[in-house]
Design an enzyme around this catalytic site. Structure first.
Site, PDB file in Angstrom:
ATOM      1  N   GLY A 191     -13.626  -3.784  -0.295  1.00 38.41           N
ATOM      2  CA  GLY A 191     -14.985  -3.245  -0.164  1.00 38.41           C
ATOM      3  C   GLY A 191     -15.279  -2.215  -1.242  1.00 38.41           C
ATOM      4  N   LYS A 215     -19.580 -15.822   2.181  1.00 39.24           N
ATOM      5  CA  LYS A 215     -21.017 -15.536   2.297  1.00 39.24           C
ATOM      6  C   LYS A 215     -21.589 -14.885   1.058  1.00 39.24           C
ATOM      7  CE  LYS A 215     -21.161 -14.920   7.253  1.00 39.24           C
ATOM      8  NZ  LYS A 215     -21.211 -13.907   8.291  1.00 39.24           N
ATOM      9  N   ARG A 253       0.826  -1.218   0.000  1.00 41.68           N
ATOM     10  CA  ARG A 253       0.000   0.000   0.000  1.00 41.68           C
ATOM     11  C   ARG A 253       0.854   1.259   0.000  1.00 41.68           C
ATOM     12  NH1 ARG A 253      -4.836  -2.196   3.822  1.00 41.68           N
ATOM     13  NH2 ARG A 253      -6.096  -2.928   2.098  1.00 41.68           N
ATOM     14  N   GLY A 295      -9.151  -7.617  -1.401  1.00 43.28           N
ATOM     15  CA  GLY A 295      -9.511  -8.504  -0.295  1.00 43.28           C
ATOM     16  C   GLY A 295      -8.839  -9.864  -0.369  1.00 43.28           C
TER      17      GLY A 295
END
Ligand code: AMP
Length: 412
Positions: A393, A214, A52, A370
């Site tokens: 996200g 999920k 990052r 992610g």
């Protein structure tokens, strides 16, 4: 393989343009720049992955090499609005100095008199890094007074933190409104360019691969992609909610009972739209959630009770890899199985390899941050795909078609 043109201005759907930092005259100016330095650290607070930081270097160099002074601001972890040394950006300041070979002035806070003095007296060639924004609860509250304090620290506002662009916080949203000149950093532009062109004018066939534990966080993205893609390939834990919706027995596999109806609706919608919403035809099942568990490969009509699905099976891998091989554009978000356990990483690895192969043959391949970014890096293939997003996200919300507040704030 690249479609990124750093000097091009980026048009959003409304026709306004987002200005690039490269197009702003920065000489002699302080450029208040939101970066994403939320790096992983070990127990001793040593940085374990500085991607990052290195991803933000082109923007920092663009400012410094043209005589501007970057005033960098970021969050790190979740200090819950209080000062906590565990979350200090001090180790990041040291790494930044190593990576840039420049002097980095580390501010003791992100607002206040001492910080203002430091910023005022800084000289070109120096870089300022403010202390963790989230030491103040006002950062996440998008507080107007806090925004005003930050406003005083720069002449121009720049946002290079795609990973937090889906949050309307002080540093990503409120403060931008107080500046006459706002612009995007080069990493932000690169992210918007890759994700934006994949969605707006994809080379076809356009294939999305969606996995992860999920379905709940990904319903909107599946709905939105159904209207854009030719195929959506389902894997990971969420496949069992789809299998249950198709009337199959799934043993002790992870399932979201309250999402079965929505899974049925998504399958119906796909049929109506003529989109191939592919659900696995076989799975690797285990007798416990462990790498050393007993395993067997079964077709999805024969998942034994008391066994749980941990990975996609070989026939599914064949089906998915051939669709990926023939795709013009591939967007991937979420692992195909419990890839952290070597015995259940095969499906995820196969998808990663297929993406690398497709890239070699000219397809545009995008990994949406992610866990899939972690997986592709674990397999050593991060540089073998077109683009790995830095925002998990944020990239999901972008694919859903939502306007990201941090991007909207750059439209002036
Ligand atoms: P998410 O945060 O929703 O993207 O999910 C990522 C996680 O899903 C990873 O940690 C995987 O281990 C997990 N996962 C993938 N497949 C399965 C599965 N079949 N059962 C349980 N967890 C899974």
């Amino acid at each position: 393989m690249g479609i990124f043109q750093p000097h091009r201005r980026l048009a959003d759907e409304g026709g306004t343009v987002i200005r690039s930092i490269n197009d702003v005259d920065v000489r002699g100016k302080k450029i208040l720049t939101r970066v994403d330095f939320n790096v992983p650290q070990d127990e001793q607070r040593r940085i374990t992955d500085d991607t990052r930081i290195s991803e933000s270097l082109p923007t920092i160099e663009s400012i410094v090499s043209r005589g501007g002074i970057p005033v960098l601001m970021s969050h790190l972890g979740r200090p819950k609005g209080r000062r906590d040394e565990k979350y200090s950006l001090n180790p990041v300041a040291e790494r930044l100095a190593d990576l840039t070979h420049r002097e980095v002035l580390f501010a003791p806070d992100c607002i206040g008199k001492e910080v203002e003095d430091l910023v005022r007296t800084a000289e070109p060639t120096q870089i300022i890094l403010l202390e963790n924004l989230r030491f103040h609860a006002e950062e996440e509250d998008n507080d107007p007074v806090f925004c005003k304090s930050l406003r005083g620290l720069g002449d121009v506002y720049c946002n290079d933190a795609f990973g937090t662009a889906h949050r309307a916080h002080s540093s990503t949203s409120g403060v931008a409104a107080l500046f006459d000149t706002v612009c995007a950093g080069l990493l932000m532009l690169k992210e918007l360019q890759y994700l934006g062109s994949a969605l707006e004018k994809p080379q076809r066939p356009f294939v999305s691969i969606l996995g992860g534990s999920k379905i709940s966080g990904k319903i909107d993205v599946i709905s939105s992609l159904l209207r854009k893609c030719d195929s959506i390939l389902i894997g990971g834990g969420m496949m069992y909610t789809f299998l249950k919706a198709m009337g199959k027995e799934i043993g002790t596999s992870i399932v979201e009972e309250d999402r079965i109806e929505i899974a049925k609706t998504l399958l119906d919608t796909a049929r109506t739209l003529g989109v191939n919403l592919a659900v696995p035809v076989d799975a690797v099942v285990a007798d416990s959630f462990s790498n050393d568990a007993k395993t067997q490969m079964v077709d999805v009509d024969h998942i034994p009770s008391n066994w749980m699905g941990m990975d996609i099976g070989l026939s599914t891998v064949e089906m998915y890899t051939s669709l990926i091989a023939n795709a013009g554009t591939v967007v991937w978000n979420g692992p195909m199985g419990v890839f952290e356990m070597p015995n259940f990483s095969h499906g995820t690895r196969a998808v990663a390899n297929a993406m690398a192969e497709a890239t070699r043959k000219g397809s545009i391949t995008i990994v949406g941050g992610g866990d899939s970014a972690a997986a592709i890096s674990q397999f050593g293939l991060s540089t073998s795909v077109t683009h790995v997003s830095t925002g998990g996200g944020a990239s999901l919300e972008f694919l859903e078609g939502k306007t990201l507040p941090g991007v909207a704030a750059l439209n002036k």
